[in-house]
Design a protein around this motif. Sequence first.
Motif, PDB file in Angstrom:
ATOM      1  N   ASP A  38       0.941  -1.261   0.049  1.00  0.00           N
ATOM      2  CA  ASP A  38      -0.011  -0.019  -0.012  1.00  0.00           C
ATOM      3  C   ASP A  38       0.788   1.099  -0.022  1.00  0.00           C
ATOM      4  N   ALA A  57      -1.167  -3.755   2.213  1.00  0.00           N
ATOM      5  CA  ALA A  57      -2.859  -3.806   2.113  1.00  0.00           C
ATOM      6  C   ALA A  57      -3.559  -5.630   1.616  1.00  0.00           C
ATOM      7  N   SER A  66      -6.668  -7.218   0.492  1.00  0.00           N
ATOM      8  CA  SER A  66      -8.284  -7.010   0.032  1.00  0.00           C
ATOM      9  C   SER A  66      -9.140  -8.197  -0.156  1.00  0.00           C
ATOM     10  N   SER A  85     -12.539  -9.388  -1.838  1.00  0.00           N
ATOM     11  CA  SER A  85     -13.627  -9.032  -2.718  1.00  0.00           C
ATOM     12  C   SER A  85     -14.458 -10.256  -3.282  1.00  0.00           C
ATOM     13  N   ASP A  88     -11.166  -0.798   5.634  1.00  0.00           N
ATOM     14  CA  ASP A  88     -11.872  -0.254   4.733  1.00  0.00           C
ATOM     15  C   ASP A  88     -12.839  -1.005   4.284  1.00  0.00           C
ATOM     16  N   ILE A  89     -14.108  -0.512   4.060  1.00  0.00           N
ATOM     17  CA  ILE A  89     -15.099  -1.300   3.478  1.00  0.00           C
ATOM     18  C   ILE A  89     -15.830  -0.527   2.249  1.00  0.00           C
ATOM     19  N   GLN A  90     -15.739  -1.194   0.935  1.00  0.00           N
ATOM     20  CA  GLN A  90     -16.476  -0.558  -0.061  1.00  0.00           C
ATOM     21  C   GLN A  90     -17.364  -1.560  -0.707  1.00  0.00           C
ATOM     22  N   SER A 103     -18.799  -6.603  -2.712  1.00  0.00           N
ATOM     23  CA  SER A 103     -18.247  -5.773  -1.724  1.00  0.00           C
ATOM     24  C   SER A 103     -16.452  -6.105  -1.574  1.00  0.00           C
ATOM     25  N   THR A 104     -16.095  -5.197  -1.134  1.00  0.00           N
ATOM     26  CA  THR A 104     -14.501  -5.383  -0.914  1.00  0.00           C
ATOM     27  C   THR A 104     -13.963  -4.870   0.638  1.00  0.00           C
ATOM     28  N   PHE A 105     -13.443  -5.744   1.333  1.00  0.00           N
ATOM     29  CA  PHE A 105     -13.076  -5.359   2.430  1.00  0.00           C
ATOM     30  C   PHE A 105     -11.411  -5.367   2.366  1.00  0.00           C
ATOM     31  N   THR A 106     -10.889  -4.260   2.974  1.00  0.00           N
ATOM     32  CA  THR A 106      -9.623  -4.138   2.726  1.00  0.00           C
ATOM     33  C   THR A 106      -8.874  -3.845   4.023  1.00  0.00           C
ATOM     34  N   SER A 143      -5.309  -2.884   5.982  1.00  0.00           N
ATOM     35  CA  SER A 143      -3.986  -2.569   5.840  1.00  0.00           C
ATOM     36  C   SER A 143      -3.209  -2.358   7.106  1.00  0.00           C
TER      37      SER A 143
END
Length: 463
Positions: free
Chosen positions: A380, A386, A388, A390, A441-443, A450-453, A455
Amino acid sequence: MAEPIPLRRYVAASAVALAPSYVVLLFLYWSDRLAGRPTLAAMVVIGVATTVLIRSYLGSLARFARFVGELSDESEPVMPRLSFAPATEELATAAATLSAGWRRQRASIDNLAASAQAIVDGLPDPLISVDRQRRIVRTNRASLALLGAVGPERDLSTVFRQPQLLAAIDGLLQTGADGNFTGADQAVVSFVLSGPPELDVVAHLQRLPRAAADGSLALIVLHDTTALRRAERMRADFVANASHELKTPIAGLAGFIETLRGPARDDSAARERFLAIMAEQADRMRRLVDDLLTLSRIEQHEHARPDAEVDLERVLRGVLDLLQFKAAARKVALELSVDAGLGRAVGDHDELTIVFQNLVDNAVKYARPATTVRVAARADSAERIAVSVSDEGDGIPAVHLPRLTERFYRVDAARSRQLGGTGLGLAIVKHVVNRHRGRLDIQSIPGKGSTFTVSLPRAGQRE
């Protein structure tokens, strides 16, 4: 080597010393009691003798001045011989005695100050002292561990951004027109110190009767109540949520047991079906209790940052191998990509395994069949790594994202229970990531996935 005495000083001192003798000689000459030649000879002899004596006397004074100057520099010079100025020699002796006494007093004061600082550093709670202008004067070792390096002469507001604390200390230091303090001499303030992790803090403020030698006028003692508040919240959460989660399977087990004892006593088909449901409900309760115990164990040492080096690729491959069978049963493919030269992260191997197991397990459970769950590890930045996870599921509406890591919070409670979720997985992830000083981080895009990252700090780097 002695410094030369200025000629001006010789002339002035000689003039003062010769004036009385010359006045008397001139009076004798003018009154015809002394001839001119004897008068002149007497003046020359007296002038030479006086000049020699004045030179010795001024030299003694110069050595005395140099001796006092060296004493003022806190050195220990050799006592000079001042035979031509006995009074000056007595003054030098007195000055040396005074300087020795001052050095002893200074050493005693320094020892007391060092002892006081050692006592302050030994206090388990952070302590900060401020002066009348609210500037930081003194701190202890515990405050350094909590707040980092806090330099002196800084305003308290540069360290704390809590208005209630600043207002309370201003109230303690406020004075009236007569210069006397107008408020109470102590106060107690509770606030949250931003993190991660966030800390619940109670500040005890005390104004001193008078300013200390270093200018300290008010003391601030910080008491960390995070563990106490967390225990209170945990008890409330357990009573309100765990009891609710356990009530349904317990009620089901009780009903099935009653049925098996009664109407279905001799019905083997019903008994097999009921026993299967009972086993499922018991397994659900076991998972819930296991997650509660895991969460409790992690929270107990959340503030103790791990310092081991972890191979993230090894952790991720182990997690994917563990969940491969479950993913295949749901026709979900697992894909892993790791950047070359990724390096190691700072962390705890077992806890990071729990984090990524929860994230990948959730992705597998909520992904649509015949899709792929992608796990990617990349650099990162120079200091962080990082990872992730997905999925290609139904996604999560934005309104739910801020609350996903709360205990027992579910977007779709019925579906979560049907898939075997306890509502604690993401709460565990959040607390483990906080302990590792990482970020989550959640997108998510509804209908796309969904993507959970996560770090994490990279090994060998300082943040």
